[in-house]
Design a protein around this motif. Structure first.
Motif, PDB file in Angstrom:
ATOM      1  N   SER A  99       0.838  -1.195   0.000  1.00  0.00           N
ATOM      2  CA  SER A  99       0.000   0.000   0.000  1.00  0.00           C
ATOM      3  C   SER A  99       0.875   1.247   0.000  1.00  0.00           C
ATOM      4  CB  SER A  99      -0.922   0.002   1.211  1.00  0.00           C
ATOM      5  OG  SER A  99      -0.150  -0.004   2.392  1.00  0.00           O
ATOM      6  N   VAL A 100       0.365   2.302  -0.582  1.00  0.00           N
ATOM      7  CA  VAL A 100       1.082   3.569  -0.628  1.00  0.00           C
ATOM      8  C   VAL A 100       0.914   4.269   0.715  1.00  0.00           C
ATOM      9  CG1 VAL A 100       1.234   5.795  -1.792  1.00  0.00           C
ATOM     10  CG2 VAL A 100       0.648   3.758  -3.094  1.00  0.00           C
ATOM     11  N   PRO A 101       2.005   4.706   1.347  1.00  0.00           N
ATOM     12  CA  PRO A 101       1.851   5.382   2.636  1.00  0.00           C
ATOM     13  C   PRO A 101       1.123   6.710   2.481  1.00  0.00           C
ATOM     14  CG  PRO A 101       4.117   5.520   1.869  1.00  0.00           C
ATOM     15  CD  PRO A 101       3.393   4.609   0.923  1.00  0.00           C
ATOM     16  N   GLN A 102       0.241   7.011   3.431  1.00  0.00           N
ATOM     17  CA  GLN A 102      -0.521   8.249   3.380  1.00  0.00           C
ATOM     18  C   GLN A 102       0.333   9.386   3.928  1.00  0.00           C
ATOM     19  OE1 GLN A 102      -4.149   7.467   5.524  1.00  0.00           O
ATOM     20  NE2 GLN A 102      -5.188   6.898   3.648  1.00  0.00           N
ATOM     21  N   HIS A 155      -0.376   9.905  11.648  1.00  0.00           N
ATOM     22  CA  HIS A 155      -0.260   9.353  12.999  1.00  0.00           C
ATOM     23  C   HIS A 155       1.186   9.178  13.435  1.00  0.00           C
ATOM     24  CE1 HIS A 155      -4.547   8.679  12.804  1.00  0.00           C
ATOM     25  NE2 HIS A 155      -4.394   7.993  11.703  1.00  0.00           N
ATOM     26  N   ARG A 156       2.074  10.028  12.931  1.00  0.00           N
ATOM     27  CA  ARG A 156       3.481   9.980  13.319  1.00  0.00           C
ATOM     28  C   ARG A 156       3.931  11.396  13.668  1.00  0.00           C
ATOM     29  NH1 ARG A 156       2.065   5.559  12.141  1.00  0.00           N
ATOM     30  NH2 ARG A 156       3.244   3.821  11.325  1.00  0.00           N
ATOM     31  N   ALA A 157       4.719  11.500  14.713  1.00  0.00           N
ATOM     32  CA  ALA A 157       5.314  12.787  15.066  1.00  0.00           C
ATOM     33  C   ALA A 157       6.493  13.028  14.126  1.00  0.00           C
ATOM     34  CB  ALA A 157       5.785  12.761  16.511  1.00  0.00           C
ATOM     35  N   HIS A 158       6.842  14.299  13.904  1.00  0.00           N
ATOM     36  CA  HIS A 158       7.965  14.599  13.017  1.00  0.00           C
ATOM     37  C   HIS A 158       8.746  15.787  13.576  1.00  0.00           C
ATOM     38  CE1 HIS A 158       4.794  17.323  11.751  1.00  0.00           C
ATOM     39  NE2 HIS A 158       5.728  18.126  11.309  1.00  0.00           N
TER      40      HIS A 158
END
Length: 65
Positions: free
Chosen positions: A23-26, A40-43
């Protein structure tokens, strides 16, 4: 132990495996920094860790003290 009665052909095996797809990451854009990141990831941006537009960790504040 159970053994297959007949050999499964390559075509049959491959038909079964067609459902497993990568799947292509959103990608999301942070509203505060405008930085693109995974959902849903901190950066990190300029020494600060952002999550959902808010600063979670400020690494630059720790360096000053």
């Amino acid at each position: 132990m159970a053994h297959p009665k007949r050999k499964i052909s390559k075509t049959r095996r491959d038909k079964r495996r067609t459902h497993y797809k990568a799947s292509v990451p959103q990608i999301a854009v942070d509203p505060t920094t405008g930085e693109a990141h995974l959902y849903h990831r901190a950066h990190w941006h300029e020494g600060k860790l952002y999550y959902r537009g808010q600063i979670v960790i400020d690494a630059s504040a720790g360096a000053e003290a």
